[in-house]
Write a protein that holds these residues in place. Structure first.
Motif, PDB file in Angstrom:
ATOM      1  N   ASP A  60      14.744  18.512  58.762  1.00  0.00           N
ATOM      2  CA  ASP A  60      15.423  18.549  60.056  1.00  0.00           C
ATOM      3  C   ASP A  60      14.470  19.248  61.022  1.00  0.00           C
ATOM      4  O   ASP A  60      14.039  20.379  60.769  1.00  0.00           O
ATOM      5  CB  ASP A  60      16.734  19.328  59.913  1.00  0.00           C
ATOM      6  N   THR A  61      14.119  18.585  62.112  1.00  0.00           N
ATOM      7  CA  THR A  61      13.130  19.141  63.033  1.00  0.00           C
ATOM      8  C   THR A  61      13.607  20.406  63.745  1.00  0.00           C
ATOM      9  O   THR A  61      12.791  21.185  64.213  1.00  0.00           O
ATOM     10  CB  THR A  61      12.703  18.095  64.082  1.00  0.00           C
ATOM     11  N   SER A  62      14.906  20.630  63.809  1.00  0.00           N
ATOM     12  CA  SER A  62      15.400  21.837  64.484  1.00  0.00           C
ATOM     13  C   SER A  62      15.374  23.065  63.581  1.00  0.00           C
ATOM     14  O   SER A  62      15.296  24.185  64.061  1.00  0.00           O
ATOM     15  CB  SER A  62      16.805  21.611  65.039  1.00  0.00           C
ATOM     16  N   THR A  63      15.419  22.852  62.255  1.00  0.00           N
ATOM     17  CA  THR A  63      15.451  23.979  61.330  1.00  0.00           C
ATOM     18  C   THR A  63      14.265  24.017  60.370  1.00  0.00           C
ATOM     19  O   THR A  63      14.037  25.015  59.712  1.00  0.00           O
ATOM     20  CB  THR A  63      16.728  23.940  60.473  1.00  0.00           C
ATOM     21  N   ASP A  64      13.552  22.917  60.245  1.00  0.00           N
ATOM     22  CA  ASP A  64      12.453  22.735  59.294  1.00  0.00           C
ATOM     23  C   ASP A  64      12.923  22.846  57.838  1.00  0.00           C
ATOM     24  O   ASP A  64      12.146  23.118  56.944  1.00  0.00           O
ATOM     25  CB  ASP A  64      11.291  23.697  59.567  1.00  0.00           C
ATOM     26  N   GLU A  65      14.211  22.628  57.611  1.00  0.00           N
ATOM     27  CA  GLU A  65      14.782  22.634  56.267  1.00  0.00           C
ATOM     28  C   GLU A  65      14.866  21.202  55.738  1.00  0.00           C
ATOM     29  O   GLU A  65      15.102  20.264  56.514  1.00  0.00           O
ATOM     30  CB  GLU A  65      16.192  23.243  56.278  1.00  0.00           C
ATOM     31  N   PRO A  66      14.689  20.999  54.425  1.00  0.00           N
ATOM     32  CA  PRO A  66      14.814  19.657  53.859  1.00  0.00           C
ATOM     33  C   PRO A  66      16.187  19.067  54.167  1.00  0.00           C
ATOM     34  O   PRO A  66      17.212  19.715  53.969  1.00  0.00           O
ATOM     35  CB  PRO A  66      14.650  19.889  52.357  1.00  0.00           C
ATOM     36  N   ALA A  67      16.204  17.827  54.693  1.00  0.00           N
ATOM     37  CA  ALA A  67      17.455  17.184  55.077  1.00  0.00           C
ATOM     38  C   ALA A  67      17.692  15.874  54.333  1.00  0.00           C
ATOM     39  O   ALA A  67      18.810  15.590  53.920  1.00  0.00           O
ATOM     40  CB  ALA A  67      17.475  16.930  56.578  1.00  0.00           C
ATOM     41  N   MET A  68      16.663  15.065  54.169  1.00  0.00           N
ATOM     42  CA  MET A  68      16.789  13.757  53.526  1.00  0.00           C
ATOM     43  C   MET A  68      15.599  13.530  52.604  1.00  0.00           C
ATOM     44  O   MET A  68      14.520  14.070  52.825  1.00  0.00           O
ATOM     45  CB  MET A  68      16.787  12.622  54.551  1.00  0.00           C
ATOM     46  N   ALA A  69      15.816  12.694  51.616  1.00  0.00           N
ATOM     47  CA  ALA A  69      14.726  12.239  50.754  1.00  0.00           C
ATOM     48  C   ALA A  69      14.618  10.739  50.887  1.00  0.00           C
ATOM     49  O   ALA A  69      15.623  10.047  51.047  1.00  0.00           O
ATOM     50  CB  ALA A  69      15.008  12.604  49.300  1.00  0.00           C
ATOM     51  N   GLN A  75      15.267  13.690  64.850  1.00  0.00           N
ATOM     52  CA  GLN A  75      15.912  14.732  64.052  1.00  0.00           C
ATOM     53  C   GLN A  75      15.183  14.927  62.728  1.00  0.00           C
ATOM     54  O   GLN A  75      15.246  15.987  62.134  1.00  0.00           O
ATOM     55  CB  GLN A  75      17.377  14.407  63.794  1.00  0.00           C
ATOM     56  N   LEU A  76      14.487  13.895  62.247  1.00  0.00           N
ATOM     57  CA  LEU A  76      13.814  13.967  60.948  1.00  0.00           C
ATOM     58  C   LEU A  76      12.299  13.879  61.091  1.00  0.00           C
ATOM     59  O   LEU A  76      11.796  13.119  61.922  1.00  0.00           O
ATOM     60  CB  LEU A  76      14.294  12.825  60.047  1.00  0.00           C
ATOM     61  N   ALA A  77      11.597  14.630  60.255  1.00  0.00           N
ATOM     62  CA  ALA A  77      10.133  14.559  60.185  1.00  0.00           C
ATOM     63  C   ALA A  77       9.741  14.537  58.715  1.00  0.00           C
ATOM     64  O   ALA A  77      10.259  15.309  57.914  1.00  0.00           O
ATOM     65  CB  ALA A  77       9.520  15.748  60.882  1.00  0.00           C
ATOM     66  N   ARG A  78       8.826  13.662  58.372  1.00  0.00           N
ATOM     67  CA  ARG A  78       8.368  13.555  56.979  1.00  0.00           C
ATOM     68  C   ARG A  78       7.434  14.691  56.630  1.00  0.00           C
ATOM     69  O   ARG A  78       6.572  15.083  57.413  1.00  0.00           O
ATOM     70  CB  ARG A  78       7.639  12.215  56.788  1.00  0.00           C
ATOM     71  N   ARG A  79       7.599  15.253  55.424  1.00  0.00           N
ATOM     72  CA  ARG A  79       6.706  16.312  54.927  1.00  0.00           C
ATOM     73  C   ARG A  79       6.017  15.858  53.675  1.00  0.00           C
ATOM     74  O   ARG A  79       6.463  15.177  52.861  1.00  0.00           O
ATOM     75  CB  ARG A  79       7.476  17.587  54.620  1.00  0.00           C
TER      76      ARG A  79
END
Length: 118
Positions: free
Chosen positions: A32-41, A114-118
């Motif tokens: 999640d780009t607002s929290t930098d916490e894993p959101a989706m796989a 809202q999402l960014a790939r890591r």
């Protein structure tokens, strides 16, 4: 909660549903780009000659030895809007993935993804 530092170790793990049914293979994580916490796989699914990627939320996910157990049923995950294995999730398609799981979609104040790939 799943820690972002562990993400590299998950690649190639099996992704399973609450009943232990294999959905596919863990491919990447989206934060999640607002929290930098894993959101989706993103999960690689399909036949060996016809793979594609689908997305699954990581809320309530559990990481075990060789697997990531998600809180969503295999049938629901496999019906998620897919992308190709060499594709990147287009910003315009993010909302459809959230809608598929009945989750609120909240892009940034200036329309950022809202999402960014890591």
């Amino acid at each position: 909660m799943i820690q972002a530092a562990d993400i590299r170790e998950w690649r190639t793990h099996d992704v399973i549903d609450p009943g232990g049914h294999k959905i596919g293979t863990f491919e990447a994580v989206y934060v999640d780009t607002s929290t930098d916490e894993p959101a989706m796989a993103s999960v690689q699914v399909g036949l060996p000659t016809r793979h594609h990627l689908v997305f699954v939320p990581l809320n309530d996910a559990i990481v075990g030895p060789g697997y990531v157990k998600v809180a969503y049923d295999k049938a629901l995950v496999k019906k998620c809007p897919p992308i190709g294995t060499d594709d990147v999730l287009p910003a315009a398609e993010e909302a459809a993935i959230f809608e598929h799981y009945n989750l609120a979609y909240q892009p940034g104040a200036n329309g950022e993804r809202q999402l960014a790939r890591r």
